[in-house]
Design a protein around this motif. Structure first.
Motif, PDB file in Angstrom:
ATOM      1  N   PRO A 191      55.839 -14.976  10.869  1.00 29.58           N
ATOM      2  CA  PRO A 191      56.220 -13.915  11.817  1.00 29.58           C
ATOM      3  C   PRO A 191      56.652 -14.471  13.163  1.00 29.58           C
ATOM      4  CG  PRO A 191      54.093 -13.460  10.765  1.00 29.58           C
ATOM      5  CD  PRO A 191      54.447 -14.866  10.420  1.00 29.58           C
ATOM      6  N   GLU A 192      56.201 -15.707  13.466  1.00 32.74           N
ATOM      7  CA  GLU A 192      56.531 -16.325  14.749  1.00 32.74           C
ATOM      8  C   GLU A 192      58.033 -16.518  14.943  1.00 32.74           C
ATOM      9  OE1 GLU A 192      52.336 -17.402  13.745  1.00 32.74           O
ATOM     10  OE2 GLU A 192      54.233 -17.302  12.661  1.00 32.74           O
ATOM     11  N   LEU A 193      58.802 -16.511  13.830  1.00 32.59           N
ATOM     12  CA  LEU A 193      60.255 -16.672  13.972  1.00 32.59           C
ATOM     13  C   LEU A 193      60.863 -15.542  14.791  1.00 32.59           C
ATOM     14  CD1 LEU A 193      61.387 -17.882  10.414  1.00 32.59           C
ATOM     15  CD2 LEU A 193      61.051 -19.239  12.475  1.00 32.59           C
ATOM     16  N   SER A 194      60.140 -14.436  14.914  1.00 35.76           N
ATOM     17  CA  SER A 194      60.641 -13.317  15.720  1.00 35.76           C
ATOM     18  C   SER A 194      60.697 -13.672  17.199  1.00 35.76           C
ATOM     19  CB  SER A 194      59.743 -12.088  15.525  1.00 35.76           C
ATOM     20  OG  SER A 194      58.420 -12.362  15.976  1.00 35.76           O
ATOM     21  N   GLU A 195      60.093 -14.818  17.561  1.00 38.86           N
ATOM     22  CA  GLU A 195      60.120 -15.256  18.955  1.00 38.86           C
ATOM     23  C   GLU A 195      61.337 -16.120  19.268  1.00 38.86           C
ATOM     24  OE1 GLU A 195      56.425 -17.216  19.668  1.00 38.86           O
ATOM     25  OE2 GLU A 195      55.257 -15.608  18.718  1.00 38.86           O
ATOM     26  N   ALA A 196      62.242 -16.298  18.279  1.00 43.74           N
ATOM     27  CA  ALA A 196      63.490 -17.042  18.517  1.00 43.74           C
ATOM     28  C   ALA A 196      64.546 -16.039  18.959  1.00 43.74           C
ATOM     29  CB  ALA A 196      63.918 -17.760  17.241  1.00 43.74           C
ATOM     30  N   PRO A 197      64.743 -15.868  20.253  1.00 45.44           N
ATOM     31  CA  PRO A 197      65.522 -14.726  20.765  1.00 45.44           C
ATOM     32  C   PRO A 197      67.007 -14.774  20.431  1.00 45.44           C
ATOM     33  CG  PRO A 197      65.020 -16.255  22.534  1.00 45.44           C
ATOM     34  CD  PRO A 197      64.263 -16.734  21.342  1.00 45.44           C
ATOM     35  N   THR A 198      67.530 -15.961  20.119  1.00 47.38           N
ATOM     36  CA  THR A 198      68.978 -16.079  19.906  1.00 47.38           C
ATOM     37  C   THR A 198      69.359 -16.029  18.423  1.00 47.38           C
ATOM     38  OG1 THR A 198      68.775 -18.491  19.897  1.00 47.38           O
ATOM     39  CG2 THR A 198      69.277 -17.440  22.008  1.00 47.38           C
ATOM     40  N   LEU A 199      68.395 -15.852  17.519  1.00 53.54           N
ATOM     41  CA  LEU A 199      68.651 -15.951  16.079  1.00 53.54           C
ATOM     42  C   LEU A 199      69.653 -14.888  15.618  1.00 53.54           C
ATOM     43  CD1 LEU A 199      67.822 -17.582  13.596  1.00 53.54           C
ATOM     44  CD2 LEU A 199      66.022 -15.883  13.177  1.00 53.54           C
ATOM     45  N   LEU A 200      70.706 -15.349  14.930  1.00 53.00           N
ATOM     46  CA  LEU A 200      71.740 -14.457  14.398  1.00 53.00           C
ATOM     47  C   LEU A 200      71.665 -14.336  12.882  1.00 53.00           C
ATOM     48  CD1 LEU A 200      74.876 -15.657  16.415  1.00 53.00           C
ATOM     49  CD2 LEU A 200      73.354 -13.758  16.950  1.00 53.00           C
ATOM     50  N   HIS A 201      71.522 -15.463  12.205  1.00 59.16           N
ATOM     51  CA  HIS A 201      71.567 -15.483  10.741  1.00 59.16           C
ATOM     52  C   HIS A 201      70.297 -16.119  10.206  1.00 59.16           C
ATOM     53  CE1 HIS A 201      76.261 -15.624  10.935  1.00 59.16           C
ATOM     54  NE2 HIS A 201      75.773 -14.439  11.253  1.00 59.16           N
ATOM     55  N   LEU A 202      69.590 -15.393   9.371  1.00 59.01           N
ATOM     56  CA  LEU A 202      68.375 -15.905   8.735  1.00 59.01           C
ATOM     57  C   LEU A 202      68.567 -15.811   7.223  1.00 59.01           C
ATOM     58  CD1 LEU A 202      65.539 -17.016   9.052  1.00 59.01           C
ATOM     59  CD2 LEU A 202      64.685 -14.660   9.230  1.00 59.01           C
ATOM     60  N   LEU A 203      68.904 -16.942   6.603  1.00 59.15           N
ATOM     61  CA  LEU A 203      69.192 -17.000   5.177  1.00 59.15           C
ATOM     62  C   LEU A 203      68.071 -17.769   4.480  1.00 59.15           C
ATOM     63  CD1 LEU A 203      73.023 -17.885   5.228  1.00 59.15           C
ATOM     64  CD2 LEU A 203      71.907 -15.664   5.486  1.00 59.15           C
ATOM     65  N   LEU A 204      67.222 -17.047   3.751  1.00 54.71           N
ATOM     66  CA  LEU A 204      66.094 -17.641   3.046  1.00 54.71           C
ATOM     67  C   LEU A 204      66.122 -17.301   1.562  1.00 54.71           C
ATOM     68  CD1 LEU A 204      63.242 -16.790   5.625  1.00 54.71           C
ATOM     69  CD2 LEU A 204      64.558 -18.899   5.435  1.00 54.71           C
ATOM     70  N   ASP A 205      67.241 -16.874   1.047  1.00 59.36           N
ATOM     71  CA  ASP A 205      67.316 -16.441  -0.349  1.00 59.36           C
ATOM     72  C   ASP A 205      67.138 -17.609  -1.303  1.00 59.36           C
ATOM     73  OD1 ASP A 205      70.681 -16.901  -0.905  1.00 59.36           O
ATOM     74  OD2 ASP A 205      69.965 -16.652   1.130  1.00 59.36           O
ATOM     75  N   ASN A 206      66.738 -17.269  -2.525  1.00 59.99           N
ATOM     76  CA  ASN A 206      66.556 -18.232  -3.611  1.00 59.99           C
ATOM     77  C   ASN A 206      65.541 -19.317  -3.259  1.00 59.99           C
ATOM     78  OD1 ASN A 206      68.682 -17.316  -5.646  1.00 59.99           O
ATOM     79  ND2 ASN A 206      69.893 -17.522  -3.774  1.00 59.99           N
ATOM     80  N   ASN A 207      64.318 -18.868  -2.932  1.00 58.35           N
ATOM     81  CA  ASN A 207      63.183 -19.752  -2.714  1.00 58.35           C
ATOM     82  C   ASN A 207      61.991 -19.182  -3.479  1.00 58.35           C
ATOM     83  OD1 ASN A 207      63.727 -22.050  -0.721  1.00 58.35           O
ATOM     84  ND2 ASN A 207      64.719 -20.335   0.319  1.00 58.35           N
ATOM     85  N   ASN A 208      60.797 -19.652  -3.160  1.00 62.20           N
ATOM     86  CA  ASN A 208      59.566 -19.139  -3.773  1.00 62.20           C
ATOM     87  C   ASN A 208      58.667 -18.499  -2.726  1.00 62.20           C
ATOM     88  OD1 ASN A 208      60.280 -20.154  -6.363  1.00 62.20           O
ATOM     89  ND2 ASN A 208      59.550 -22.189  -5.778  1.00 62.20           N
ATOM     90  N   LEU A 209      59.253 -17.860  -1.744  1.00 62.78           N
ATOM     91  CA  LEU A 209      58.489 -17.253  -0.655  1.00 62.78           C
ATOM     92  C   LEU A 209      57.716 -16.044  -1.159  1.00 62.78           C
ATOM     93  CD1 LEU A 209      61.305 -17.520   2.027  1.00 62.78           C
ATOM     94  CD2 LEU A 209      59.227 -18.917   1.910  1.00 62.78           C
TER      95      LEU A 209
END
Length: 951
Positions: A191-209
């Motif tokens: 959830p801490e990634l929400s603290e990256a204020p400039t994030l535009l693209h978050l691509l995490l597909d095709n993993n084992n999350l």
């Protein structure tokens, strides 16, 4: 005048030496040592990295760029760019990389690197781009990467990485792109990634999350693309707060084991793409109207109930709505009613396997709409006109648009564009029939916000040409294909601007500029097209041997002092080598005669005769134009009559053809020990009077391309074509399995398959051939040869084109193209259409017999089907799915066994043509309406129809 030129050459060399020595004086020695450590861990089969220890200011290999172009307070030049894109490197990443404290770009994409990502990279605090996609890296991402406060883009997609995503990534205060898809990352998304204020693209597909979807992501103010497909968030609901992501363009959560209801996304003003398919979502589909920008809604394979919202009928940009395999009830709205269909627009509407029982309005969708209703009660309502056509089981989604961009054909002279070096007509140039050589770029949209590309092609072309500062006509989308993801792969051609009739290639600086924009991600972001990636920047033809000038270096006063000191020291060194430089320059100005340079082959080879220049002159009537029967990149081909009356074909290299000289050596070496019924025999050679000539047996029936072209006076029936295919295959099989050592031909095409007096096929032109790699007794060793891409457009193996790895399957692909030519009579590329694609489409549509060459006459359909199937298997894009040559020959022999005996146009007893066939005189009397189209080498008979024609 010659002395002045020689002096000028010496001065230029002296200046160059001063510059290099001076720069070496101000290059940071510790960074040079780091590069040596990095180099020691890499395996470089193409030997691109051999000069790294020199410390040049900017060493560039087009695919690999190494630039010292920043001057620090210590007066030294520091490394800022280390780009080694798609160089076939293997090995591991050196921890010493962390010492490159001023590096901005670290790019090792699309290589074969293994091992882990060194934690020391976290020390590279200046780094803005960390690009490691498309390797075999494993292990976890080190938390130390979170120290990279200036990092703009982290790409580690398409590796074998595992472990959790570090929470420390939240400290990347400048990061805009996190691409970690297609790995094996596991655990909870921090959830801490929400603290990256400039994030535009978050691509995490095709993993084992696993775990839950962090609701905190709704606090990301600039998030445009959220793509988590194919993970396992079992039992998790989609946070309703995701409906507040006001700048979101795409959300894709396909196949994530999600439950609960669909949030209301109607408050997202620019949403274009919504994919929540293959989950266990339940409840009703929210009825508030989505953004007018929506192109794709995929809610298929869930547990949704209720009715289809009528608000779907108010979405003018829709291309795809998939609601199949749910529990929807009620009536079907006419979703297409407010869409203004242009010629290129499409809408695929899939409502199969629900409980829909009625229709709102009339069932008369436009031709641009694909409607699928199978598995619904409405299909049993026989009172609805034409209901049956929408209820039949069908394959596909109705909007498959993999394509080759087709432009209107131009009426331009076929011969005017020299296809030998990948020149071609610029399709949309305002100056008719402008001929130029393009840069070839493999470009992929990683997460586009549409499902169907043709309506957006023009906008994409405008966007990309403006970003690259090119005119619109300079870009041609040669082909595009949807890949898993979905991702859109494109093969682009970038043409030079028309200035005058001689401006038909890019200069070095322009090539460097365009490549720099693409590799540095300076092409501006457009959410609709999503993030892009450069897969390949291939330089062929006139670009293949370009030498890149060092980039201009900004030097401070302290550095300038170092340069001056270095120059003074260099004077003493240079004075000692002035004589050497003078000698070299003189040799460049006055090179030795070709008689001396080629003397190394002036030796007796068993079975190959060494002819004198006088004998060749007499045989050809002093090379009279009436005896010329062909021309290609190697030179001209003449028919000659030897003193004993034997007819031969004589390939005469043009003066100064260095490429021809190489092929001269290659072809003598190879052909002197190749003996097979289906290979053209080498009779001898001539190597004197500064001339290079190869003498072959003469093929009176010309080449196969002449028999298949539209202007051929005769025709071949199916049996004869099948025998030609079999003969050609047997010749290639001999090269692959019986020649010692085996040989890859590398330039199989219809114009290199010659026909003797009995129409027996013989493979010719070995100027581009390469020896196959040696393997040990256990068959262990490389199965490919790493080599610069060479061959003829239309016949080139696409995998060889992309990887530079030449295998036996590369010849199989080219031979498959020849089989398709035999069946259709068409050229590999004609008017922007690719023969493989056209035949494949016809085959899938059940229209294969509509494309068979009508000049073939009657034919056995089963045999044609089997040959067509074999040809398409040979032309498969993936090498491992193509048959080996023994299988090809065996299948052709089996087809021939079941082929009924027929009378052909050719009589072996008389050894002459019928009245309808081309005559020997027409082939030998200087009829040169067409010229050879090979990249190098030439045909032994009258030239072939070029493989690239005006489009």
């Amino acid at each position: 005048m010659s002395k002045l030129r020689a002096s000028g050459c010496v001065i230029a060399l002296l200046c160059s030496s001063f510059f290099l020595v001076a720069v070496a004086k101000v290059t940071n020695p510790s960074e040079v040592n780091v590069l040596r450590a990095v180099k020691s861990r890499l395996i470089d089969p193409r030997n691109h990295l051999r000069n790294w220890d020199d410390g040049d200011p900017c060493e560039s290999h087009w695919t690999g760029v190494l630039c010292f172009n920043a001057v620090g307070g210590d007066g030294y030049l520091h490394l800022q760019e280390l780009q080694l894109l798609n160089m076939n490197l293997s090995g591991t990443l050196a921890p010493e990389l962390g010492q490159l404290s001023q590096l901005l770009i670290l790019d090792f994409m699309w290589n074969d690197l293994s091992g882990t990502v060194p934690k020391e990279i976290g020390n590279m605090t200046s780094l803005t781009l960390l690009l490691l996609s498309g390797n075999k890296l494993s292990g976890s991402l080190p938390p130390e990467l979170g120290y990279l406060a200036n990092l703009n883009r982290l790409q580690v997609d398409q590796n074998n990485m595992s472990g959790p995503i570090p929470k420390s990534f939240a400290n990347m205060s400048s990061v805009k792109h996190l691409h970690m898809n297609n790995n094996s990352f596991s655990g909870q998304i921090p959830p801490e990634l929400s603290e990256a204020p400039t994030l535009l693209h978050l691509l995490l597909d095709n993993n084992n999350l696993s775990g839950y979807l962090p609701p905190e992501f709704s606090n990301l103010p600039n998030l445009r693309i959220l793509q988590f497909d194919n993970n396992n968030f079992k039992g998790t609901e989609i946070p309703s707060s995701y409906g507040n992501l006001s700048r979101l363009a795409k959300i894709s959560l396909r196949n994530c084991s999600l439950q609960g209801e669909i949030p209301d996304f109607s408050r997202i003003p620019h949403l274009s793409y919504l994919d929540l398919s293959h989950n266990q979502l339940s409840g009703r589909i929210p009825s508030p109207r989505l953004s007018e920008n929506v192109t794709t809604i995929d809610l298929s394979d869930n547990h949704l109930n209720g009715s289809i919202p009528e608000s779907f009928s108010e979405l003018p940009a829709l291309q795809k709505v998939s609601l199949d395999n749910n529990f929807l009830t009620g009536s079907i709205p006419t979703i297409w009613r407010n869409i203004s269909f242009s010629r290129k627009a499409r809408l695929a509407l899939d409502l199969r396997n629900n409980s829909l029982s009625s229709l709102l309005g009339e069932l008369n969708p436009p031709a641009n709409v694909t409607l699928r209703l199978g598995g619904n009660p409405i299909c049993k309502n026989v009172t609805i006109p034409n209901i049956g056509q929408f209820c039949r089981p069908e394959a596909g989604d109705g909007i498959s648009d993999n394509s080759i961009n087709s432009t209107q054909p131009m009426t331009c002279p076929i011969q005017a564009c020299p296809t030998d070096y990948f020149y071609e007509y610029v399709p949309s140039c305002p100056v008719p029939c402008f001929c130029a050589s393009p840069l070839r770029v493999e470009y992929r949209l990683k997460s586009p916000s549409f499902s169907y590309f043709p309506p957006h092609i023009q906008n994409f072309e405008i966007y990309l040409t403006r970003s690259l500062n090119l005119r619109l006509y300079q870009l041609s989308i040669d082909s595009f294909v949807w890949q898993e993801g979905p991702r859109l792969l494109m093969h682009l051609k970038l043409f030079p601007m028309f200035i005058n009739s001689h401006s038909n290639i890019f200069n070095v600086s322009e090539v460097q500029r365009v490549r720099g924009l693409l590799t540095s991600w300076e092409v501006p972001l457009v959410d609709f097209f999503g993030p892009y990636e450069l897969l390949n920047f291939t330089l062929l033809g006139p670009y293949s041997n370009m030498i890149v000038d060092p980039q201009k270096t900004s030097i401070s006063k302290r550095a300038l002092a170092g340069v001056i000191i270095g120059c003074i020291a260099a004077v003493f060194i240079i004075s000692a080598i002035v004589m050497l430089l003078t000698t070299r320059c003189f040799k460049r100005r006055y090179p030795p005669s070709r008689r001396h340079s080629s003397s190394k082959i002036s030796m007796r080879i068993e079975g190959v005769k060494a002819f004198t220049f006088e004998e060749m002159t007499v045989a050809t009537g002093n090379f009279d134009t009436s005896t010329q029967i062909g021309q290609g990149g190697y030179g001209k081909v003449y028919k000659g009559i030897l003193s004993d009356g034997t007819a031969v074909a004589i390939k005469r290299a043009e003066e100064g053809s260095l490429q021809g000289e190489k092929e001269f050596l290659t072809e003598i070496e190879l052909l002197s020990r190749l003996h097979h019924r289906n290979l053209v025999s080498l009779v001898g050679y001539c190597d004197e009077e500064e001339e290079q000539m190869l003498v072959y047996e003469f093929m009176p029936n010309g080449n196969l391309r002449n028999w298949l072209c539209a202007k051929a006076k005769g025709s071949l029936d199916f049996t004869m074509r099948l025998r030609i295919a079999l003969g050609s295959a047997k010749g290639i099989l001999y090269l692959h399995t019986e020649a010692n050592p085996p040989i890859f031909h590398r330039d199989i095409k219809a114009s290199n398959i010659l026909l003797d007096s009995n129409l027996v096929a013989k493979v010719a032109d070995f100027g581009l051939s390469r020896l196959a790699p040696l393997q040990d007794d256990a068959g262990i060793g490389p199965a490919y040869v790493s080599t610069v891409v060479r061959g003829t457009p239309g016949y080139l193996d696409p995998e060889y084109f992309l990887t530079n790895k030449l295998t036996d399957k590369s010849d199989v692909y080219s031979l498959g193209i020849v089989f398709l030519e035999l069946l259709t009579g068409n050229q590999p590329i004609s008017h922007g259409k690719n023969i493989v694609r056209e035949v494949s489409l016809a085959h899938k549509a059940g229209l294969m017999f509509s494309i068979i060459d009508s000049r073939m006459g009657s034919y056995p359909s089963e045999c044609v089907e089997r040959l067509l199937d074999l040809a398409l298997r040979c032309c498969n894009e993936k090498q491992d799915k193509r048959p080996h040559m023994p299988e090809v020959v065996r299948e052709l022999e089996n087809i021939l066994k079941i082929t009924p005996a027929t009378d052909t146009i050719f009589s072996t007893s008389t050894s002459s043509y019928s009245d309808q066939s081309p005559t020997s005189s027409s082939l030998l009397a200087g009829d040169r309406s067409y010229t050879s189209s090979s990249l190098a080498g030439s045909d032994l008979t009258s030239g072939a129809v070029p493989t690239i024609v005006p489009r």
